[in-house]
Every structure is written in C-alpha cells, then in structure tokens.
Design a protein around this motif. Sequence first.
Motif, PDB file in Angstrom:
ATOM      1  N   THR A 173      29.400 -16.834  27.098  1.00 18.17           N
ATOM      2  CA  THR A 173      28.911 -15.861  26.116  1.00 18.17           C
ATOM      3  C   THR A 173      27.844 -15.024  26.815  1.00 18.17           C
ATOM      4  O   THR A 173      27.072 -15.529  27.636  1.00 18.17           O
ATOM      5  CB  THR A 173      28.320 -16.533  24.867  1.00 18.17           C
ATOM      6  N   GLY A 174      27.834 -13.733  26.526  1.00 17.05           N
ATOM      7  CA  GLY A 174      26.886 -12.860  27.225  1.00 17.05           C
ATOM      8  C   GLY A 174      27.277 -12.614  28.674  1.00 17.05           C
ATOM      9  O   GLY A 174      26.446 -12.211  29.488  1.00 17.05           O
ATOM     10  N   GLY A 175      28.552 -12.798  28.980  1.00 17.52           N
ATOM     11  CA  GLY A 175      29.001 -12.658  30.372  1.00 17.52           C
ATOM     12  C   GLY A 175      28.966 -11.231  30.891  1.00 17.52           C
ATOM     13  O   GLY A 175      29.111 -11.008  32.089  1.00 17.52           O
ATOM     14  N   ALA A 176      28.745 -10.256  29.987  1.00 18.85           N
ATOM     15  CA  ALA A 176      28.663  -8.863  30.431  1.00 18.85           C
ATOM     16  C   ALA A 176      27.219  -8.441  30.710  1.00 18.85           C
ATOM     17  O   ALA A 176      26.964  -7.310  31.087  1.00 18.85           O
ATOM     18  CB  ALA A 176      29.273  -7.943  29.366  1.00 18.85           C
ATOM     19  N   GLY A 177      26.289  -9.363  30.512  1.00 23.29           N
ATOM     20  CA  GLY A 177      24.877  -9.036  30.716  1.00 23.29           C
ATOM     21  C   GLY A 177      24.428  -9.247  32.161  1.00 23.29           C
ATOM     22  O   GLY A 177      25.227  -9.626  33.024  1.00 23.29           O
ATOM     23  N   PHE A 178      23.165  -8.984  32.397  1.00 22.56           N
ATOM     24  CA  PHE A 178      22.600  -9.073  33.747  1.00 22.56           C
ATOM     25  C   PHE A 178      22.806 -10.474  34.336  1.00 22.56           C
ATOM     26  O   PHE A 178      23.430 -10.644  35.393  1.00 22.56           O
ATOM     27  CB  PHE A 178      21.103  -8.720  33.664  1.00 22.56           C
ATOM     28  N   ILE A 179      22.345 -11.478  33.655  1.00 24.31           N
ATOM     29  CA  ILE A 179      22.458 -12.836  34.196  1.00 24.31           C
ATOM     30  C   ILE A 179      23.895 -13.346  34.058  1.00 24.31           C
ATOM     31  O   ILE A 179      24.474 -13.899  34.997  1.00 24.31           O
ATOM     32  CB  ILE A 179      21.448 -13.784  33.502  1.00 24.31           C
ATOM     33  N   GLY A 180      24.503 -13.099  32.889  1.00 27.56           N
ATOM     34  CA  GLY A 180      25.861 -13.583  32.651  1.00 27.56           C
ATOM     35  C   GLY A 180      26.864 -13.072  33.675  1.00 27.56           C
ATOM     36  O   GLY A 180      27.748 -13.808  34.134  1.00 27.56           O
ATOM     37  N   SER A 181      26.741 -11.808  34.053  1.00 24.76           N
ATOM     38  CA  SER A 181      27.717 -11.255  35.005  1.00 24.76           C
ATOM     39  C   SER A 181      27.548 -11.892  36.388  1.00 24.76           C
ATOM     40  O   SER A 181      28.535 -12.129  37.092  1.00 24.76           O
ATOM     41  CB  SER A 181      27.601  -9.728  35.076  1.00 24.76           C
ATOM     42  N   HIS A 182      26.316 -12.176  36.769  1.00 26.97           N
ATOM     43  CA  HIS A 182      26.115 -12.871  38.051  1.00 26.97           C
ATOM     44  C   HIS A 182      26.682 -14.296  37.982  1.00 26.97           C
ATOM     45  O   HIS A 182      27.224 -14.812  38.965  1.00 26.97           O
ATOM     46  CB  HIS A 182      24.631 -12.895  38.418  1.00 26.97           C
TER      47      HIS A 182
END
Length: 327
Positions: free
Chosen positions: A8-17
Amino acid sequence: MPRHILVTGGAGFIGSHICKALSRAGMIPVTYDNLSTGHADSVRWGPLVRADLADAAMLRRTMAEFSPDCVIHCGANAYVGESVDMPRKYYRNNVVGSLTLLEACLDQDIGRIVFSSSCATYGVPASLPIWEESPQQPVNPYGRTKLIFEMALEDFAAAYGIRFAALRYFNAAGADPEGELAERHEPETHLIPRALLAAAGRLDRLDIFGTDYATEDGTCVRDYIHVSDLAQAHLAAVNHLMADGGSLSVNLGSGRGTSVREILDAVYRASGREVPVRYRPRRPGDPPILFANTARAKAELGFVPALSDIDTIIRTAGPTFGLEVTA
Ligand code: UFG
C-alpha cells in the motif's frame, strides 16, 4: 512462482523504493495506491491497483487475485503540521483505513504485515538515543495514529496469530542511487529537499526553524536514513516474516544525529553551492534532537545501513532537485 507482495502506498517516495528493492530480490510488488500523493509513473516494478484503503471490497478482490505472501503497509498521510489542523483526515486514513486493511488480511488469510511506523510515536524523548523500549508518547495526531495502529497490530497478533514488523522510520531522505526514482512531495516541506532546491536556485531561500536549541550549533538534530536503505530493511522484514520469525518493532535510522547546519555544509561539499537561508523562529512541535539506537534492527533483521552517511544522501538526492553535484 515469484512471490507477490502487496504494497500500500507503493506509488509514494518510500513505497516506490521498496517496490524496486522487492523486484530486485525476485518478488513482484503489487502497488495498492489511490494516487492522492503518489505518482503512477513511479510504479514500474509490478501492477498498480488504483484504489483506496477505505474500499474493503477492492482490498479483498486484490488480495484474492494476487494471493500476496505478505503486505507492506506504507499508505498513509504523513505531514505532522497538517495532522494538527486536520486530525479527522489522519484518523480516517491512518487508523480507519489501516484497520480496514488489517481486517481484509484476516479475511483473506494473509498473516504477515510490515508496517511503516514512525519515530513520531516516541514524541519528545526523555533520553537519547531512542531505543524501542523508550516511552511512546506522541505529541501530534500523526504520531498518535501511527501508535494506535501499532497497538492494533499487537492485539491482532495476540488474538489471531498474525505476525508483524513495525518499522519506526526516522527521517527518510536521499534518492535511488541509479537515478530511477526521486522524492516528490506536494507541497515539499522537508529539510533536505528544500535545502537542495534553494541551492539549485529553485527556491528563494531556506528557512531555518530555530537557532537557539540546546544543540552544538543551535539548530535541530535529526537522524537521516537513506530511502534505499529503508527499502532494504523492508526486504529484510519480509524475509524475517517469511522465515517464520516472530513479530517485532524496530527503529530504522542511521544512529547518528545531524543538525540543520550540518546538512547545509554537506550540500556545499557536494555541489560547491551555498544554501541561501533566512533565520526563523522554532517550528511548533519540533523536538530538539532525535536519533535512533539501531542495535535491534541489526540483531533482529541483520540490517546495517549502507548509504545513510549524509554525503551520500545529499549526492543521490541533489540531481533529482536540479542540483548538480561535483563528485
Ligand atoms: N527544517 C528547517 N527548515 C525547513 C524544513 C525543516 O529548518 O524548511 C528543520 C525542522 O525544524 C527540523 C528538521 O529541519 O528540525 C527536519 O525537518 P523535516 O520537516 O525534514 O522532518 P521532521 O523531522 O519534522 O519530520 C520527520 C518526518 C515525519 C515524522 C517526523 C517525526 O518527515 O514524517 O520526522 O519527528 F513524523
């Protein structure tokens, strides 16, 4: 069959990394994100399900479709200041949304959860460094919403046998060293991005909030951890839970404190550019000094940061904010 991990939140700054790190390890990250703050073009290592945490039916459908072995729950609102002004949004998304996810996990028999918690759950620490048994007394709604969900995880683990890893991030910073991902917040309030934008001439100046703290140079001290190190720690947490490891709560930091002025010195070292500054009063709610005891992350997860020295953080993030670095 490669493992699927729901992020969840995989499109965000930390999530994408995190998604990139999972993919490098041979897993398939399935991003579940409503794109309220994330970016679709950061989802490059697996499918994107554009949906909200409040959508229990879509959560269940997504879990049924991909049968993830583990859920990494990063999706949350994360501005401390906004949480004071709009607590309703924070309790709705960070508490109710997270509980909706947790119930879907139970219903779909997914018993492993890695949770993005925060050093904000500690509030203003009575002693330093902060270790995991330090009192958790958050001083703002954001920190309280993170702590409430940590408590829910503990209670659900005891009653229903799920296992979790609560990862208490200190200050995430830097960017993918291969240049594939960057930090993009709207608005951008964090110190390092703003310092880089100011040095690159994309911001008039950086406001320094407080020069009269009881620290060596009078400015606030934080523990900055490189986002790619954070991502590796998530991978370690997934592997720990996959190997039947028990539930745990761990700090993720570098273990070192760095002041605001030291950040500006590092920007100068990396780019030869001075950061134009303006001195401002303290920002309400800022603890003077935060840094982590990192022993448990090392002992339990074998996690040792590799990129979290301040020069590497600045050098990897600089170009993503338009600042040329010299070395
Ligand atoms: N700061 C400035 N000028 C700025 C921005 C920040 O001087 O323009 C200072 C702040 O006062 C603080 C330090 O730089 O002392 C770091 O500030 P950030 O806003 O970058 O980060 P915070 O430490 O406030 O926030 C971080 C995370 C939150 C988390 C919090 C826990 O971003 O998600 O730590 O304390 F909740």
